[in-house]
Design a protein around this motif. Structure first.
Motif, PDB file in Angstrom:
ATOM      1  N   MET A 169      11.431  24.301 -18.402  1.00  0.00           N
ATOM      2  CA  MET A 169      10.365  24.758 -17.819  1.00  0.00           C
ATOM      3  C   MET A 169       9.864  23.299 -17.162  1.00  0.00           C
ATOM      4  O   MET A 169       9.601  23.172 -15.893  1.00  0.00           O
ATOM      5  CB  MET A 169       9.185  25.258 -18.674  1.00  0.00           C
ATOM      6  CG  MET A 169       8.115  25.669 -17.811  1.00  0.00           C
ATOM      7  SD  MET A 169       6.968  26.557 -18.879  1.00  0.00           S
ATOM      8  CE  MET A 169       7.995  28.083 -19.524  1.00  0.00           C
ATOM      9  N   LYS A 170       9.922  22.308 -18.095  1.00  0.00           N
ATOM     10  CA  LYS A 170       9.499  20.917 -17.466  1.00  0.00           C
ATOM     11  C   LYS A 170      10.620  20.415 -16.536  1.00  0.00           C
ATOM     12  O   LYS A 170      10.127  19.945 -15.349  1.00  0.00           O
ATOM     13  CB  LYS A 170       9.515  19.980 -18.618  1.00  0.00           C
ATOM     14  CG  LYS A 170       8.872  18.313 -18.236  1.00  0.00           C
ATOM     15  CD  LYS A 170       9.175  17.571 -19.317  1.00  0.00           C
ATOM     16  CE  LYS A 170       8.190  17.853 -20.445  1.00  0.00           C
ATOM     17  NZ  LYS A 170       8.429  16.710 -21.545  1.00  0.00           N
ATOM     18  N   ALA A 171      12.025  20.875 -16.575  1.00  0.00           N
ATOM     19  CA  ALA A 171      12.710  20.371 -15.542  1.00  0.00           C
ATOM     20  C   ALA A 171      12.506  20.950 -14.446  1.00  0.00           C
ATOM     21  O   ALA A 171      12.732  20.429 -13.207  1.00  0.00           O
ATOM     22  CB  ALA A 171      14.281  20.637 -16.113  1.00  0.00           C
ATOM     23  N   GLU A 172      12.287  22.456 -14.463  1.00  0.00           N
ATOM     24  CA  GLU A 172      12.018  22.843 -13.297  1.00  0.00           C
ATOM     25  C   GLU A 172      10.603  22.586 -12.613  1.00  0.00           C
ATOM     26  O   GLU A 172      10.708  22.436 -11.211  1.00  0.00           O
ATOM     27  CB  GLU A 172      11.784  24.748 -13.721  1.00  0.00           C
ATOM     28  CG  GLU A 172      11.659  25.347 -12.436  1.00  0.00           C
ATOM     29  CD  GLU A 172      11.365  26.851 -12.825  1.00  0.00           C
ATOM     30  OE1 GLU A 172      10.930  27.828 -11.662  1.00  0.00           O
ATOM     31  OE2 GLU A 172      11.330  27.286 -14.003  1.00  0.00           O
ATOM     32  N   LEU A 173       9.623  22.267 -13.403  1.00  0.00           N
ATOM     33  CA  LEU A 173       8.559  21.698 -12.506  1.00  0.00           C
ATOM     34  C   LEU A 173       8.881  20.402 -11.999  1.00  0.00           C
ATOM     35  O   LEU A 173       8.350  20.298 -10.687  1.00  0.00           O
ATOM     36  CB  LEU A 173       7.554  21.406 -13.711  1.00  0.00           C
ATOM     37  CG  LEU A 173       5.965  21.452 -13.232  1.00  0.00           C
ATOM     38  CD1 LEU A 173       5.620  22.429 -12.712  1.00  0.00           C
ATOM     39  CD2 LEU A 173       5.373  21.307 -14.542  1.00  0.00           C
ATOM     40  N   LYS A 174       9.470  19.670 -12.411  1.00  0.00           N
ATOM     41  CA  LYS A 174       9.880  18.342 -11.734  1.00  0.00           C
ATOM     42  C   LYS A 174      10.695  18.609 -10.563  1.00  0.00           C
ATOM     43  O   LYS A 174      10.468  17.882  -9.628  1.00  0.00           O
ATOM     44  CB  LYS A 174      10.774  17.468 -12.762  1.00  0.00           C
ATOM     45  CG  LYS A 174       9.940  16.758 -13.704  1.00  0.00           C
ATOM     46  CD  LYS A 174      10.786  15.920 -14.913  1.00  0.00           C
ATOM     47  CE  LYS A 174      10.134  15.372 -15.968  1.00  0.00           C
ATOM     48  NZ  LYS A 174      11.000  14.365 -16.613  1.00  0.00           N
ATOM     49  N   GLU A 175      11.726  19.477 -10.593  1.00  0.00           N
ATOM     50  CA  GLU A 175      12.311  19.758  -9.344  1.00  0.00           C
ATOM     51  C   GLU A 175      11.488  20.416  -8.274  1.00  0.00           C
ATOM     52  O   GLU A 175      11.792  19.850  -7.245  1.00  0.00           O
ATOM     53  CB  GLU A 175      13.759  20.746  -9.829  1.00  0.00           C
ATOM     54  CG  GLU A 175      14.518  21.096  -8.762  1.00  0.00           C
ATOM     55  CD  GLU A 175      15.322  22.458  -8.817  1.00  0.00           C
ATOM     56  OE1 GLU A 175      15.843  22.909  -8.078  1.00  0.00           O
ATOM     57  OE2 GLU A 175      15.575  22.510 -10.196  1.00  0.00           O
TER      58      GLU A 175
END
Length: 206
Positions: free
Chosen positions: A11-17
């Motif tokens: 979820m953190k990776a998606e948010l950063k993207e």
């Protein structure tokens, strides 16, 4: 319950993207602003939609962080809220954290059962004798249902609030409880914390 480190890497990776994409889109818009032949209004609308999506994704990320320190059943809560949202079944879910809530909540019907998403969904099924009012969750148990919460004012800014949202804000203004709301009119889900409402993304796992 022991405080846990917040780690929801996908979820953190998606948010950063999505944040990086938003920054790139805004930079591109800034560069195009000097070109008077190009109207940016449509692009601003796209950026607004992207920002709204990022806000709801961030709210889902932080909701899981807040929940994981106080219940091991945060995935059951997440799945249950998604299903309730998809079916437009109104819901009001209180997760007790550090503050005691006995003096703030008018007690409803005792449940005293292990929290599962199917039990939570059945409680809020329209016509169920317990679907009105709030479910109270403490650690990994549904303590009670059909509880009555204190209400906040009718308006937040210029927005008129329904009873469930007023109840969510009313309790979180007076305690550190976290309250999740699902609107039966729109199916939209949000959570209240410290007297503020945050929209949730329910398109996938929260």
């Amino acid at each position: 319950m022991e405080q846990k480190e917040c780690d929801f890497s996908p979820m953190k990776a998606e948010l950063k993207e999505h944040l990086q994409k938003l920054i790139a889109d805004m930079q591109q818009s800034l560069e195009r602003l000097d070109n008077e032949s190009q109207c940016l209004l449509g692009r601003f609308e796209q950026i607004r939609r992207e920002f709204a999506y990022i806000e709801s994704t961030a709210a889902s990320y932080y909701l899981n962080c807040y929940l994981s320190s106080f219940t091991d059943k945060y995935l059951d809560i997440s799945i249950g809220v998604q299903h309730l949202s998809q079916r437009r079944h109104g819901a009001l879910i209180v997760i007790q954290r550090n503050d005691g809530l006995d003096s703030l909540i008018t007690p409803g019907i005792p449940v005293g059962a292990m929290l599962t998403y199917s039990l939570m969904e059945s409680i809020f099924f329209p016509g169920s004798p317990m679907h009105d009012g709030a479910v109270l969750i403490r650690a990994n148990q549904i303590v009670s249902a059909a509880n009555v919460l204190p209400l906040a004012s009718v308006f937040v800014g210029e927005e008129k609030l329904g009873t469930r949202h007023r109840a969510a804000l009313g309790l979180t203004e007076r305690s550190d409880a976290l309250v999740i709301v699902v609107s039966e009119e729109t199916g939209k889900a949000s959570f209240a914390l410290n007297g503020k409402l945050y929209p949730l993304s329910t398109g996938g796992t929260m």
